[in-house]
Design a protein around this motif. Structure first.
Motif, mmCIF file in Angstrom:
data_model
loop_
_atom_site.group_PDB
_atom_site.id
_atom_site.type_symbol
_atom_site.label_atom_id
_atom_site.label_comp_id
_atom_site.label_asym_id
_atom_site.label_seq_id
_atom_site.Cartn_x
_atom_site.Cartn_y
_atom_site.Cartn_z
ATOM 1 N N PRO A 70 44.628 42.129 35.502
ATOM 2 C CA PRO A 70 45.486 42.706 36.537
ATOM 3 C C PRO A 70 46.342 41.690 37.283
ATOM 4 C CG PRO A 70 43.239 42.509 37.348
ATOM 5 C CD PRO A 70 43.200 42.095 35.903
ATOM 6 N N ASP A 71 46.146 40.406 37.063
ATOM 7 C CA ASP A 71 46.900 39.382 37.776
ATOM 8 C C ASP A 71 48.392 39.497 37.450
ATOM 9 O OD1 ASP A 71 47.973 37.135 38.934
ATOM 10 O OD2 ASP A 71 46.561 35.728 38.025
ATOM 11 N N PRO A 72 49.236 39.689 38.440
ATOM 12 C CA PRO A 72 50.679 39.796 38.158
ATOM 13 C C PRO A 72 51.252 38.521 37.545
ATOM 14 C CG PRO A 72 50.277 39.657 40.526
ATOM 15 C CD PRO A 72 48.939 39.838 39.882
ATOM 16 N N HIS A 117 47.777 55.167 27.767
ATOM 17 C CA HIS A 117 47.542 55.121 29.205
ATOM 18 C C HIS A 117 46.549 54.006 29.495
ATOM 19 C CE1 HIS A 117 46.102 56.292 33.207
ATOM 20 N NE2 HIS A 117 47.241 56.963 33.330
ATOM 21 N N ALA A 118 46.718 53.355 30.621
ATOM 22 C CA ALA A 118 45.862 52.212 30.963
ATOM 23 C C ALA A 118 44.382 52.575 30.938
ATOM 24 C CB ALA A 118 46.250 51.653 32.329
ATOM 25 N N MET A 162 45.158 41.324 24.199
ATOM 26 C CA MET A 162 46.160 40.266 24.097
ATOM 27 C C MET A 162 47.358 40.614 24.970
ATOM 28 S SD MET A 162 46.855 37.376 22.668
ATOM 29 C CE MET A 162 48.207 36.329 22.090
ATOM 30 N N GLN A 163 47.934 39.587 25.587
ATOM 31 C CA GLN A 163 49.033 39.762 26.528
ATOM 32 C C GLN A 163 50.334 39.291 25.872
ATOM 33 O OE1 GLN A 163 45.640 38.811 29.867
ATOM 34 N NE2 GLN A 163 47.455 37.500 29.859
ATOM 35 N N TRP A 164 51.107 40.270 25.410
ATOM 36 C CA TRP A 164 52.286 39.942 24.609
ATOM 37 C C TRP A 164 53.552 39.790 25.446
ATOM 38 C CZ3 TRP A 164 51.638 38.200 19.948
ATOM 39 C CH2 TRP A 164 50.500 38.563 19.224
#
Length: 550
Positions: free
Chosen positions: A435-437, A425-426, A411-413
């Motif tokens: 990875p899309d900015p 760590h990634a 999830m992208q918080w």
């Protein structure tokens, strides 16, 4: 020689009697949110999501407006199949926390008006489950499907890994031995088959009740039932499996009438009359769901060919397959339950996939949240997270040609490291972050009133405010081409255009009287009867029939 009890009819002597099926009142208005726990939020920094991480975001879920949280499996597992290989149904997997964490989460959710549903895997266990370990030792144990022959009866069988001779039947991977719920048909050539009333199947049915009761008594509101159609083997019309779930429903109606079963069956016209409260349209059962948003550009790109779907920018799809399946299911269900409609799930591509970008998917939510089905939102779809192709397999996610891992990413918080999912760590994350900015995040979209997240929140709120947009009111389709136009009851009109072209539709004379827009996104009404729909638009209107407009 193993001795079997005298056979008796399915359910005889078991708790069955229910004078009339009941539906939990809350289910009619539920908006369900699926949480894939290993990918939702990581509180302890090990790279894998956990229950304390979910607890940290309950306020956000309350703000969004969903009211039921469904967790993919949380139970102890060796995770050969991402938790769908259960080793202990009564214990939370340590990676997620403890039973105390889950109970605390249930209570915290309840205080915010949120219910919690768990995932029940009834058809098989892990080969590490104590039941199977015992079965490996005892040739008379019939909790699993065993063939006591010196040679394997077929390529799908697995040779015993313990002292017991013979072969066991797995459901998917070899480490998932199938629990024995019996066979609907006997076959002299396959003497290992047992009827549904044999001791092993009876014991397994009792165990399902015990598992559900354990968690119901701790506040769980229901279960999503994995592969619910598959329990009884060689059951071509699913009649014996339906009888099994009818038995479970009778028990629920008597002991836990406010709890619900949501099944992974994929055929609501069969499963709901059998006793399931709600069943999904699913990607692997025909084309009703795939004809909506299965664009064959993601998880199943090698399996589905190039058949178009309706919610795609190309505008080459059709609503007819979905509408036909809906009408069949609605007639068969006859008010006894619900069809569930997911945006995606852990096995199926997200809405944002291939040529369908984040800017294009608001109409799909407008349809899902105004159609008379139970809406199920897959975590991250509400911000437009995308299906990520080309990821390595993780815990069995690559199933043949099906690349399911692309729908299971974290999830992208927010804009912090790892999109706020974890401080690990990634390289230690469960799966890579997009990875899309320009990837979407909850934080950015909460700050942007024009974002997809705000569209979804507004639509959920409208569904709650206007009962005609929920499961109860009739639906009448006025136009099944582009744009899709339908009414809910006698009070609301919905217009959805998911393609890249401007579209229009002229309403039948007198269909609308006084009308007001509740929410519009690129849809307008000219002369009171002509709907103009821009690309990727939707509109929801409240109206009174012209004959009553004064």
């Amino acid at each position: 020689m193993c001795q079997n009890d005298t056979s008796r009819p399915l359910g005889e002597g078991d708790p069955l009697v229910s004078l009339a099926p009941t539906l939990p009142a809350w289910l009619a208005n539920a908006v369900i949110y699926q949480i894939y726990p290993q990918s939702f939020a990581d509180a302890d920094g090990d790279g894998i999501g956990d229950l304390p991480g979910v607890m940290d975001h309950l306020d956000h879920l309350q703000w969004l407006g969903v009211d039921t949280l469904w967790f993919s499996p949380l139970f102890t597992s060796p995770f050969a199949d991402a938790g769908y290989d259960v080793a202990d149904y009564l214990t939370v997997a340590p990676r997620y926390g403890t039973n105390a964490h889950l109970i605390a989460l249930i209570e915290a959710a309840r205080s915010r008006g949120l219910r919690v549903m768990l995932d029940l895997v009834p058809g098989h266990t892990s080969d590490q489950h104590p039941w199977f370990q015992s079965s490996l030792q005892d040739p008379c144990d019939d909790r699993y499907v065993w063939a006591h022959s010196p040679t394997a009866p077929g390529p799908d069988w697995v040779a015993s890994t313990g002292p017991r001779p013979g072969y066991y039947l797995p459901n998917f991977y070899p480490v998932q031995p199938a629990l024995n719920f019996g066979y609907a048909r006997m076959d002299p050539a396959e003497p290992w088959r047992q009827p549904v009333d044999a001791p092993g199947p009876r014991a397994n049915r009792a165990a399902l009740r015990e598992i559900m009761a354990y968690w119901f008594d701790r506040g769980v509101a229901g279960f999503r039932v994995d592969m619910a159609f598959s329990l009884v083997k060689d059951d071509p019309d699913r009649a014996a499996t339906a009888a099994l779930w009818g038995e479970m429903r009778a028990w629920l109606d008597r002991e836990y009438p406010d709890r619900a079963l949501l099944s992974e069956w994929g055929d609501p016209k069969v499963s709901v009359p059998a006793g399931i409260h709600a069943d999904f349209f699913l990607h692997f059962v025909g084309r009703p769901l795939r004809s909506l948003w299965g664009n064959a550009q993601g998880s199943h790109s090698d399996a589905w060919g190039t058949q178009p779907c309706y919610f795609a920018p190309e505008g080459e799809g059709s609503m007819q397959e979905f509408l036909h399946a809906w009408q069949e299911a609605d007639a068969a269900i006859a008010g006894s339950g619900y069809v569930a409609l997911p945006t995606a799930n852990h096995d199926f591509s997200r809405l944002v996939c291939g040529t369908r970008t984040r800017e294009m998917v608001a109409p799909a939510f407008a349809f899902q949240l105004t159609w008379p089905a139970l809406p199920v939102i897959y975590y991250g779809d509400e911000i437009g997270m995308r299906y990520l192709p080309g990821l390595p397999t993780k815990e069995g996610s690559q199933l043949g040609s099906e690349a399911r891992q692309g729908s299971r990413t974290p999830m992208q918080w927010d804009s912090t490291a790892n999109a706020g999912f974890s401080t690990a760590h990634a390289d230690d994350l469960y799966l890579p972050i997009d990875p899309d900015p320009e990837r979407p995040t909850v934080a950015a979209q909460r700050d942007d009133p024009t974002s997809l997240l705000h569209h979804v929140r507004t639509l959920i709120a409208l569904r709650a405010e206007y009962p005609a947009l929920g499961t109860g009111a009739a639906v009448t389709v006025l136009n099944a081409d582009y744009p899709l136009v339908y009414t809910r009851g006698e009070t609301h009109l919905v217009v959805v255009n998911p393609c890249a072209a401007d579209t229009q539709f002229t309403l039948p004379e007198g269909k609308l009287g006084r009308a007001r827009a509740l929410v519009t996104h690129g849809v307008s009404v000219a002369d009171g009867i002509t709907l103009q729909a821009a690309p990727f638009s939707y509109g929801i209107f409240e109206f009174s029939p012209a004959s009553h407009s004064g």
